[in-house]
Design a protein around this motif. Structure first.
Motif, PDB file in Angstrom:
ATOM      1  N   LYS A  43       0.356  -0.996   0.221  1.00 12.07           N
ATOM      2  CA  LYS A  43       0.029  -0.185  -0.288  1.00 12.07           C
ATOM      3  C   LYS A  43       1.023   1.100   0.085  1.00 12.07           C
ATOM      4  CE  LYS A  43      -3.653  -2.020   1.914  1.00 12.07           C
ATOM      5  NZ  LYS A  43      -5.729  -2.408   3.468  1.00 12.07           N
ATOM      6  N   ASN A  44       0.009   2.183  -0.166  1.00 10.93           N
ATOM      7  CA  ASN A  44       0.841   3.843  -0.785  1.00 10.93           C
ATOM      8  C   ASN A  44       0.454   4.324   0.399  1.00 10.93           C
ATOM      9  OD1 ASN A  44       2.285   5.227  -1.556  1.00 10.93           O
ATOM     10  ND2 ASN A  44       0.839   6.668  -2.679  1.00 10.93           N
ATOM     11  N   LYS A  45       0.213   4.022   2.226  1.00 12.36           N
ATOM     12  CA  LYS A  45      -0.450   4.986   2.828  1.00 12.36           C
ATOM     13  C   LYS A  45      -0.003   6.004   3.320  1.00 12.36           C
ATOM     14  CE  LYS A  45      -3.434   4.412   7.088  1.00 12.36           C
ATOM     15  NZ  LYS A  45      -3.743   4.532   8.314  1.00 12.36           N
ATOM     16  N   ARG A  46       0.883   6.070   3.187  1.00 10.52           N
ATOM     17  CA  ARG A  46       1.857   7.499   3.665  1.00 10.52           C
ATOM     18  C   ARG A  46       3.626   7.576   2.805  1.00 10.52           C
ATOM     19  NH1 ARG A  46       2.596   8.143  10.761  1.00 10.52           N
ATOM     20  NH2 ARG A  46       3.190  10.591   9.328  1.00 10.52           N
ATOM     21  N   LEU A  47       2.947   7.856   1.713  1.00 13.69           N
ATOM     22  CA  LEU A  47       4.560   7.869   0.690  1.00 13.69           C
ATOM     23  C   LEU A  47       5.123   6.469   0.361  1.00 13.69           C
ATOM     24  CD1 LEU A  47       4.844  11.551   0.640  1.00 13.69           C
ATOM     25  CD2 LEU A  47       3.423  10.432  -0.497  1.00 13.69           C
ATOM     26  N   GLU A  48       4.887   5.241   0.875  1.00  9.56           N
ATOM     27  CA  GLU A  48       5.806   4.343   0.437  1.00  9.56           C
ATOM     28  C   GLU A  48       6.257   4.607  -1.050  1.00  9.56           C
ATOM     29  OE1 GLU A  48       3.498   3.181   4.442  1.00  9.56           O
ATOM     30  OE2 GLU A  48       2.960   4.117   1.927  1.00  9.56           O
ATOM     31  N   HIS A  49       5.479   4.696  -1.594  1.00 12.46           N
ATOM     32  CA  HIS A  49       5.749   4.435  -3.390  1.00 12.46           C
ATOM     33  C   HIS A  49       6.511   5.915  -3.887  1.00 12.46           C
ATOM     34  CE1 HIS A  49       2.022   1.568  -4.443  1.00 12.46           C
ATOM     35  NE2 HIS A  49       2.954   1.335  -3.720  1.00 12.46           N
ATOM     36  N   PHE A  50       6.553   6.732  -3.209  1.00  8.93           N
ATOM     37  CA  PHE A  50       7.677   7.787  -3.612  1.00  8.93           C
ATOM     38  C   PHE A  50       9.122   7.474  -2.961  1.00  8.93           C
ATOM     39  CE2 PHE A  50       9.505  11.816  -1.836  1.00  8.93           C
ATOM     40  CZ  PHE A  50       8.960  12.357  -2.872  1.00  8.93           C
ATOM     41  N   ASP A  51       9.102   7.530  -1.194  1.00  7.18           N
ATOM     42  CA  ASP A  51      10.434   6.232  -0.613  1.00  7.18           C
ATOM     43  C   ASP A  51      10.768   5.059  -1.355  1.00  7.18           C
ATOM     44  OD1 ASP A  51      11.204   6.161   1.401  1.00  7.18           O
ATOM     45  OD2 ASP A  51      11.341   4.687   2.158  1.00  7.18           O
ATOM     46  N   LEU A  52      10.225   4.269  -2.422  1.00  7.91           N
ATOM     47  CA  LEU A  52      10.729   3.246  -3.054  1.00  7.91           C
ATOM     48  C   LEU A  52      11.582   4.023  -4.525  1.00  7.91           C
ATOM     49  CD1 LEU A  52      12.093   0.680  -4.134  1.00  7.91           C
ATOM     50  CD2 LEU A  52       8.925   0.306  -5.122  1.00  7.91           C
ATOM     51  N   LEU A  53      10.474   4.674  -4.858  1.00  6.77           N
ATOM     52  CA  LEU A  53      11.294   5.708  -6.459  1.00  6.77           C
ATOM     53  C   LEU A  53      12.094   6.319  -6.019  1.00  6.77           C
ATOM     54  CD1 LEU A  53      11.661   6.202  -9.103  1.00  6.77           C
ATOM     55  CD2 LEU A  53       9.806   7.453  -8.728  1.00  6.77           C
ATOM     56  N   THR A  54      12.240   7.110  -4.582  1.00  8.27           N
ATOM     57  CA  THR A  54      13.601   8.230  -4.236  1.00  8.27           C
ATOM     58  C   THR A  54      14.294   7.572  -4.325  1.00  8.27           C
ATOM     59  OG1 THR A  54      12.042   8.674  -3.168  1.00  8.27           O
ATOM     60  CG2 THR A  54      14.517  10.184  -2.790  1.00  8.27           C
ATOM     61  N   LYS A  55      14.714   5.601  -3.688  1.00 11.10           N
ATOM     62  CA  LYS A  55      15.487   4.854  -3.540  1.00 11.10           C
ATOM     63  C   LYS A  55      16.162   4.496  -4.602  1.00 11.10           C
ATOM     64  CE  LYS A  55      14.098   4.093   1.759  1.00 11.10           C
ATOM     65  NZ  LYS A  55      13.685   2.981   2.385  1.00 11.10           N
ATOM     66  N   LEU A  56      14.972   3.863  -5.560  1.00 11.41           N
ATOM     67  CA  LEU A  56      15.375   3.276  -6.781  1.00 11.41           C
ATOM     68  C   LEU A  56      16.839   4.704  -7.722  1.00 11.41           C
ATOM     69  CD1 LEU A  56      12.321   1.764  -7.830  1.00 11.41           C
ATOM     70  CD2 LEU A  56      14.466   1.194  -6.893  1.00 11.41           C
ATOM     71  N   ILE A  57      16.350   5.766  -7.233  1.00 12.56           N
ATOM     72  CA  ILE A  57      17.159   6.656  -8.364  1.00 12.56           C
ATOM     73  C   ILE A  57      18.077   6.943  -7.520  1.00 12.56           C
ATOM     74  CG2 ILE A  57      17.081   9.205  -8.414  1.00 12.56           C
ATOM     75  CD1 ILE A  57      14.390   9.205  -8.447  1.00 12.56           C
ATOM     76  N   LEU A  58      18.535   6.764  -6.264  1.00 10.11           N
ATOM     77  CA  LEU A  58      20.054   6.539  -6.010  1.00 10.11           C
ATOM     78  C   LEU A  58      20.543   5.975  -6.575  1.00 10.11           C
ATOM     79  CD1 LEU A  58      21.178   8.377  -3.461  1.00 10.11           C
ATOM     80  CD2 LEU A  58      20.466   6.443  -2.333  1.00 10.11           C
ATOM     81  N   LEU A  59      19.772   4.261  -6.718  1.00 10.89           N
ATOM     82  CA  LEU A  59      20.631   3.324  -6.828  1.00 10.89           C
ATOM     83  C   LEU A  59      21.240   3.397  -8.367  1.00 10.89           C
ATOM     84  CD1 LEU A  59      19.063   0.708  -5.175  1.00 10.89           C
ATOM     85  CD2 LEU A  59      20.345   0.962  -4.765  1.00 10.89           C
ATOM     86  N   GLN A  60      20.272   4.394  -9.003  1.00  8.77           N
ATOM     87  CA  GLN A  60      20.425   4.428 -10.590  1.00  8.77           C
ATOM     88  C   GLN A  60      21.790   5.287 -11.057  1.00  8.77           C
ATOM     89  OE1 GLN A  60      18.889   2.375 -13.182  1.00  8.77           O
ATOM     90  NE2 GLN A  60      20.626   3.482 -14.497  1.00  8.77           N
ATOM     91  N   CYS A  61      21.375   6.117  -9.526  1.00  7.01           N
ATOM     92  CA  CYS A  61      23.082   7.182 -10.515  1.00  7.01           C
ATOM     93  C   CYS A  61      24.057   6.636  -8.944  1.00  7.01           C
ATOM     94  CB  CYS A  61      22.325   8.701  -9.410  1.00  7.01           C
ATOM     95  SG  CYS A  61      20.842   9.853 -10.467  1.00  7.01           S
ATOM     96  N   GLN A  62      24.222   6.153  -7.967  1.00  5.64           N
ATOM     97  CA  GLN A  62      25.495   5.387  -7.449  1.00  5.64           C
ATOM     98  C   GLN A  62      25.709   4.434  -7.428  1.00  5.64           C
ATOM     99  OE1 GLN A  62      25.147   7.916  -2.921  1.00  5.64           O
ATOM    100  NE2 GLN A  62      24.137  10.087  -4.685  1.00  5.64           N
ATOM    101  N   GLY A  63      24.774   3.589  -7.448  1.00  4.27           N
ATOM    102  CA  GLY A  63      25.173   1.935  -7.757  1.00  4.27           C
ATOM    103  C   GLY A  63      24.421   1.945  -6.163  1.00  4.27           C
ATOM    104  N   ILE A  64      24.861   0.780  -5.392  1.00  7.23           N
ATOM    105  CA  ILE A  64      25.019  -0.200  -4.834  1.00  7.23           C
ATOM    106  C   ILE A  64      25.112   1.791  -3.554  1.00  7.23           C
ATOM    107  CG2 ILE A  64      25.293  -1.196  -2.506  1.00  7.23           C
ATOM    108  CD1 ILE A  64      26.112  -2.899  -4.653  1.00  7.23           C
ATOM    109  N   ALA A  65      24.080   1.525  -2.921  1.00 10.22           N
ATOM    110  CA  ALA A  65      24.273   2.916  -1.576  1.00 10.22           C
ATOM    111  C   ALA A  65      23.756   2.681  -1.041  1.00 10.22           C
ATOM    112  CB  ALA A  65      23.784   3.642  -2.479  1.00 10.22           C
ATOM    113  N   SER A  66      24.168   3.522   0.317  1.00 11.56           N
ATOM    114  CA  SER A  66      22.973   3.267   1.678  1.00 11.56           C
ATOM    115  C   SER A  66      21.364   4.369   1.317  1.00 11.56           C
ATOM    116  CB  SER A  66      23.954   3.567   2.628  1.00 11.56           C
ATOM    117  OG  SER A  66      23.289   4.353   4.184  1.00 11.56           O
ATOM    118  N   PHE A  67      20.792   4.062   2.062  1.00 10.14           N
ATOM    119  CA  PHE A  67      19.625   4.760   1.896  1.00 10.14           C
ATOM    120  C   PHE A  67      19.692   5.273   3.218  1.00 10.14           C
ATOM    121  CE2 PHE A  67      17.688   0.848  -0.283  1.00 10.14           C
ATOM    122  CZ  PHE A  67      18.315   1.445  -1.708  1.00 10.14           C
ATOM    123  N   SER A  68      20.641   6.086   3.494  1.00 12.27           N
ATOM    124  CA  SER A  68      20.598   6.764   5.114  1.00 12.27           C
ATOM    125  C   SER A  68      19.634   8.045   4.518  1.00 12.27           C
ATOM    126  CB  SER A  68      21.925   7.325   4.796  1.00 12.27           C
ATOM    127  OG  SER A  68      22.755   8.063   4.255  1.00 12.27           O
TER     128      SER A  68
END
Length: 376
Positions: free
Chosen positions: A200-225
């Protein structure tokens, strides 16, 4: 600036005045922070109208007063934006516009001899105009907030509706800007988020996931800090850098490939912590094709099944310790770089077995043995 106004900028806050604002388009019902609205069914609307007609107190309404201070937040050219009370406003407007009647068990406390159950606004106004005029003159308890700080509105909205502060994804969303706009548009239109993902996307879970995918796409394996994700959003607030633009283009192509391979509401996509790992597993290699991903998904389904079987094993001598460690890393510290690296290494190793049929051999023998990778 954040100020709670004591006096209404639209005069008396009667139902008639508020409804007039609705009818004339002065109230924005869909500002960015109005994302958790739950539509009331007819019975809830009827009960709320019952309370007003019978002169019970109702909760406060909160509006964002879009003064000159808030011009940057005013995308609708409205005077007001609803913060809390959206469903109640809709109930009032729907009743006045005869979209539902009073409940079948409605009782008018003011005079039990007057039968109003199952009657619409127009019917009551025709027969008992004094009752409906009293309804229209009912004074609502309204609070108007004057601020240009979107974060404060977000915070107020969630505190009023959930009783809890913003989570990290909601805080990043409140930063606003070009990348945030891109993310919200993508998750609201791309089939991967609208059809494939099964959480579910009750509290922006989809937003959070896509932000992390963008970080991976840009930096490779990275911490989701928090620092890494916040920096990504803030550094692309005013405009999206050319480097990020290129990453977003690659990400769109990759997600399009996944859309063609995953099922709707796919059970593999039921956990937010697993999707970034799958993304790395699919695309952290050269020249990925649709056929490659289909093969990898077939493997992941078998891998997922065997991990579940492993959990059910009672004999410690039969338990696959690698699966236990994989599950531990998924549950604890899944956002850390080392967790991603270790789990990705395990997936790649087992996938090689899968491609050479050794995985199937192990599966038939009981892959849920200790040190199964070393046995082959």
């Amino acid at each position: 600036m954040f100020e709670k106004l004591k006096h209404s900028p639209i005069g008396k806050t009667t139902i008639a005045n508020i409804n007039n604002c609705i009818e004339t388009g002065l109230i924005d019902f869909t500002p960015d922070y109005q994302r958790f609205g739950r539509l009331w069914d007819k019975s809830k609307k009827q009960l709320f109208i019952d309370s007003i007609i019978n002169s019970y107190d109702v909760p406060k309404f909160y509006f964002h007063y879009l003064s000159s201070y808030a011009y940057d937040l005013n995308n609708s050219n409205c005077l007001l934006a609803i913060i809390d009370g959206k469903q109640r406003l809709e109930a009032i407007n729907d009743f006045i516009n005869n979209r539902f009647s009073l409940a079948s068990d409605f009782v008018y406390i003011g005079n039990s001899n007057i039968v109003l159950n199952n009657k619409y606004f127009r019917d009551i106004y025709c027969c008992y105009p004094e009752i409906m005029n009293k309804f229209l003159d009912y004074i609502l308890d309204v609070v108007f907030i004057d601020t240009d700080e979107k974060f404060r509105i977000e915070e107020l909205f969630l505190r009023l509706n959930e009783g809890i502060p913003l989570n990290n994804a909601e805080r990043r969303n409140a930063i606003g800007g070009e990348l945030v706009h891109w993310i919200n548009f993508f998750i609201s239109t791309d089939p991967f988020f609208t059809e494939k993902i099964s959480f579910k996307n009750k509290r922006l879970e989809h937003f959070d996931l896509l932000t992390k995918l963008i970080l991976l796409q840009c930096q490779g394996i990275a911490s989701f800090s928090k620092r890494n994700l916040n920096t990504l959003i803030k550094s692309n607030k005013d405009y999206i850098s050319p480097l990020i633009e290129m990453c977003l283009s690659k990400l769109q192509r990759n997600v399009s490939l996944m859309n063609r391979c995953f099922e709707d509401n796919d059970l593999l996509l039921r956990s937010k912590s697993m999707v970034p790992l799958y993304y790395l597993f699919f695309f952290f290699r050269e020249n990925v094709s649709r056929e490659d991903i289909q093969s990898q998904i077939e493997f992941l389904r078998e891998f997922d099944r065997l991990r579940k079987e492993n959990v059910a094993i009672k004999d410690p001598n039969l338990i696959n310790k690698e699966f236990v460690e994989f599950d531990r890393l998924t549950q604890q510290g899944a956002h850390q770089k080392t967790s991603l690296e270790k789990r990705l290494k395990m997936l790649n190793a087992y996938y090689e077995l899968f491609r050479t049929d050794n995985f199937n051999i192990l599966s038939e023998c009981g892959i849920i043995r200790k040190n199964s990778l070393e046995d082959v």
